[in-house]
Design a protein around this motif. Structure first.
Motif, mmCIF file in Angstrom:
data_model
loop_
_atom_site.group_PDB
_atom_site.id
_atom_site.type_symbol
_atom_site.label_atom_id
_atom_site.label_comp_id
_atom_site.label_asym_id
_atom_site.label_seq_id
_atom_site.Cartn_x
_atom_site.Cartn_y
_atom_site.Cartn_z
ATOM 1 N N ILE A 140 0.847 -1.202 0.000
ATOM 2 C CA ILE A 140 0.000 0.000 0.000
ATOM 3 C C ILE A 140 0.881 1.251 0.000
ATOM 4 N N GLN A 141 1.927 1.246 0.818
ATOM 5 C CA GLN A 141 2.804 2.428 0.889
ATOM 6 C C GLN A 141 3.530 2.625 -0.433
ATOM 7 N N ILE A 142 4.021 1.518 -1.007
ATOM 8 C CA ILE A 142 4.715 1.632 -2.302
ATOM 9 C C ILE A 142 3.745 2.133 -3.367
ATOM 10 N N GLY A 143 2.539 1.575 -3.366
ATOM 11 C CA GLY A 143 1.529 1.989 -4.357
ATOM 12 C C GLY A 143 1.230 3.480 -4.257
ATOM 13 N N CYS A 144 1.113 3.998 -3.038
ATOM 14 C CA CYS A 144 0.844 5.437 -2.857
ATOM 15 C C CYS A 144 1.973 6.272 -3.439
ATOM 16 N N MET A 145 3.208 5.854 -3.201
ATOM 17 C CA MET A 145 4.342 6.623 -3.721
ATOM 18 C C MET A 145 4.397 6.543 -5.248
ATOM 19 N N VAL A 146 4.222 5.337 -5.791
ATOM 20 C CA VAL A 146 4.278 5.153 -7.245
ATOM 21 C C VAL A 146 3.195 5.989 -7.925
ATOM 22 N N ASN A 147 1.984 5.950 -7.391
ATOM 23 C CA ASN A 147 0.867 6.648 -8.041
ATOM 24 C C ASN A 147 0.938 8.163 -7.895
ATOM 25 N N HIS A 148 1.592 8.668 -6.845
ATOM 26 C CA HIS A 148 1.485 10.100 -6.552
ATOM 27 C C HIS A 148 2.823 10.823 -6.412
ATOM 28 N N LEU A 149 3.918 10.240 -6.888
ATOM 29 C CA LEU A 149 5.194 10.940 -6.730
ATOM 30 C C LEU A 149 5.289 12.157 -7.647
ATOM 31 N N ASP A 150 4.445 12.181 -8.695
ATOM 32 C CA ASP A 150 4.280 13.383 -9.493
ATOM 33 C C ASP A 150 5.619 13.920 -10.028
ATOM 34 N N GLY A 151 6.453 13.015 -10.522
ATOM 35 C CA GLY A 151 7.722 13.433 -11.140
ATOM 36 C C GLY A 151 8.820 13.806 -10.165
ATOM 37 N N SER A 152 8.598 13.628 -8.863
ATOM 38 C CA SER A 152 9.610 14.007 -7.878
ATOM 39 C C SER A 152 10.868 13.146 -8.007
ATOM 40 N N ALA A 153 12.008 13.820 -8.214
ATOM 41 C CA ALA A 153 13.271 13.094 -8.372
ATOM 42 C C ALA A 153 13.634 12.370 -7.078
ATOM 43 N N TRP A 154 13.343 13.002 -5.928
ATOM 44 C CA TRP A 154 13.694 12.368 -4.661
ATOM 45 C C TRP A 154 12.936 11.039 -4.505
ATOM 46 N N PHE A 155 11.631 11.052 -4.818
ATOM 47 C CA PHE A 155 10.852 9.824 -4.643
ATOM 48 C C PHE A 155 11.240 8.763 -5.678
ATOM 49 N N GLU A 156 11.595 9.202 -6.887
ATOM 50 C CA GLU A 156 12.072 8.215 -7.869
ATOM 51 C C GLU A 156 13.342 7.545 -7.360
ATOM 52 N N ASP A 157 14.235 8.354 -6.797
ATOM 53 C CA ASP A 157 15.471 7.792 -6.248
ATOM 54 C C ASP A 157 15.169 6.846 -5.084
ATOM 55 N N TYR A 158 14.194 7.252 -4.251
ATOM 56 C CA TYR A 158 13.872 6.381 -3.118
ATOM 57 C C TYR A 158 13.327 5.038 -3.603
ATOM 58 N N LEU A 159 12.489 5.060 -4.635
ATOM 59 C CA LEU A 159 11.949 3.787 -5.136
ATOM 60 C C LEU A 159 13.057 2.918 -5.743
ATOM 61 N N ARG A 160 14.068 3.570 -6.355
ATOM 62 C CA ARG A 160 15.232 2.801 -6.833
ATOM 63 C C ARG A 160 15.943 2.149 -5.648
ATOM 64 N N GLU A 161 15.980 2.874 -4.546
ATOM 65 C CA GLU A 161 16.597 2.329 -3.330
ATOM 66 C C GLU A 161 15.784 1.141 -2.793
ATOM 67 N N VAL A 162 14.458 1.238 -2.881
ATOM 68 C CA VAL A 162 13.604 0.112 -2.467
ATOM 69 C C VAL A 162 13.958 -1.122 -3.289
ATOM 70 N N VAL A 163 14.193 -0.906 -4.591
ATOM 71 C CA VAL A 163 14.552 -2.021 -5.474
ATOM 72 C C VAL A 163 15.907 -2.610 -5.067
ATOM 73 N N ALA A 164 16.901 -1.733 -4.932
ATOM 74 C CA ALA A 164 18.265 -2.210 -4.696
ATOM 75 C C ALA A 164 18.434 -2.810 -3.307
#
Lengths: 391, 80
Positions: free
Chosen positions: A92-116
């Motif tokens: 649910i938390q990941i879904g909220c970030m993915v759906n609403h990060l709205d192009g934010s570079a910080w959140f894109e980087d954080y999701l890459r960190e979730v992956v790695a």
């Protein structure tokens, strides 16, 4: 840490089935008895890349659909309700970030960190002093200084609060903002001080380890999602929570039913040809399970369609009513099925140490009506029903 | 029409500020209107203007300001 990243839906469901059988099921009773975190199952999820399954492939994630995420919650729920609920809440938390990060570079980087790094993300949404209303906050983001802000929040429950790597927290936008003017902030454990409050010895879902905490965080303001929480709640957090939670509950109820069925088959083998009252009860129980399954499946299909092609509709009151009703209906029906399974098996189902035990299932399923209290949801729905047209 | 909208908001939105201090484009939710109060605003608007909003209009964003409410009312046939 080396991570085999899952690619798509098939990989996620296959991983969930394997983890359920190899890690969740064998430890479920111990997790329940000792109210301990299901670390074996969660570690296996990390190794299989399950924690980044909902992150888009463009950011290196599994790119799985909500349907596959729901299926994974269902499969784990059949083995260990607590493991399944931890996965559901993380997704649910990941879904909220993915759906609403709205192009934010910080959140894109954080999701890459979730992956790695396969970060486990929890939420801090409930708060002392709000009467259980997640649409209101007492805690607020402080006035930013040099791009840094902070908050302090008293949460009566934070699921797996000791074990999460990061937290998505609801807070008021600013010190002078109204209680309903909320934002979501993602903070990493190293940016926080988590002070435990009280104990964790509940009736069910014991492995979610959800005591209270006072959460204090200090963070750069880019870690605040720019989309207002009210919109994130309507489009993602609420419907996604209700869809994934209800799949966990369906999984628990399905396993209880399967145990009742195994009991009846064993009895039938012992006395071939003799009438079996339990078999009739089992048949009656199947219709109760089918009702639950139908409600849960239909809602999943609807959410999958809306989130991908008609997101605005998720904010319409008629749709909000629909997903609220999913939560109420599924949370009431799952314990009905578990209790029915106990009636089929009688004393051997009631005892905690037989292959047909369903005590854990019944206790776990009874948490459902409390996860955002049904009474509160009824209150919202009662109001929405006054104005919505086709529901 | 906007005077009547303001009257409805004054009676039903339970704002934390006086509606007269707000511009037509001010965010009513930020001014303290709760989801529950917004439903009462919608019902009162339907009653005052003798119209019915469509389901597709019954969402938070449509009722967030006096301007957006006026737009919704025009959409269901209330003359500007």
């Amino acid at each position: 840490m080396s991570v085999a990243v899952t690619a798509g839906d098939e990989a996620l469901t296959e991983a969930a089935r394997r983890i359920a059988a190899e890690f969740a099921a064998p430890n479920a009773d111990d997790v329940d008895r000792n109210a301990r975190f299901p670390r074996e199952a969660v570690e296996a999820m990390r190794e299989a890349g399950v924690l980044s399954s909902l992150v888009p492939t463009a950011l290196g994630g599994g790119g799985a659909s909500v349907a596959a995420a729901a299926e994974a919650c269902f499969e784990l729920g059949r083995s260990c309700g607590a493991s399944a609920m931890v996965l559901a809440m993380h997704q649910i938390q990941i879904g909220c970030m993915v759906n609403h990060l709205d192009g934010s570079a910080w959140f894109e980087d954080y999701l890459r960190e979730v992956v790695a790094e396969q970060r486990l993300v929890a939420s801090i949404t409930s708060e002392v002093g709000t009467g259980g209303d997640l649409g209101k906050s007492v805690a607020a983001v402080s006035e930013p200084a040099d791009g840094q802000a902070s908050f302090e929040k008293q949460a009566p429950t934070v699921s797996y609060g000791e074990y999460a790597d990061a937290f998505l927290t609801t807070v008021r936008r600013a010190p002078d903002a109204d209680g309903g003017d909320q934002v979501l902030v993602l903070t990493k454990r190293e940016q926080m001080e988590m002070e435990p409050q009280g104990t964790w010895d509940p009736l069910g879902m014991r492995g979610t380890c959800s005591p209270g905490f006072v959460a204090r965080a200090s963070f750069p303001t880019e870690q605040i999602l720019s989309t207002p929480f009210a919109q994130i709640s309507n489009e993602s957090m609420t419907p996604l929570s209700h869809v994934l939670w209800s799949h966990v509950w369906l999984g628990i109820a399905t396993d209880a039913f399967d145990r009742a069925r195994a009991f009846v088959r064993a009895a039938a083998k012992r006395k071939p040809g003799e009438p079996l009252p339990a078999a009739i009860r089992l048949s009656e129980l199947m219709s109760e399970l089918s009702l639950l399954r139908a409600e849960v499946s239909l809602a999943l299909e609807e959410y999958g369609t809306l989130i991908s092609s008609d997101r605005a509709k998720l904010s319409e009151m008629a749709t909000i009513l629909r997903f609220n009703n999913l939560k109420i209906a599924a949370s009431e029906q799952a314990p009905v099925v578990c209790q029915g399974a106990m009636a089929v098996g009688g004393i051997v189902a009631y005892k905690n140490d037989t292959p047909f035990s369903v005590g854990r299932h019944l206790r776990d399923s009874m948490s459902a009506c409390l996860m955002v209290a049904n009474e509160r949801i009824h209150k919202t729905d009662a109001s929405l029903l006054l104005i919505a047209k086709e529901v | 029409m906007k005077d009547q909208i303001r009257q409805v908001i004054r009676e039903h939105a339970h704002l934390s500020v006086d509606v007269e201090t707000l511009g037509d484009d001010a965010d009513l939710y930020q001014a303290g209107m709760t989801s529950h109060a917004s439903v009462n605003v919608m019902i009162a608007l339907e009653d005052t203007f003798d119209v019915e909003f469509l389901d597709s209009m019954l969402k938070r964003s449509v009722f967030e300001s006096i301007d957006s409410i006026a737009g919704a009312l025009q959409e269901v046939g209330v003359p500007a």
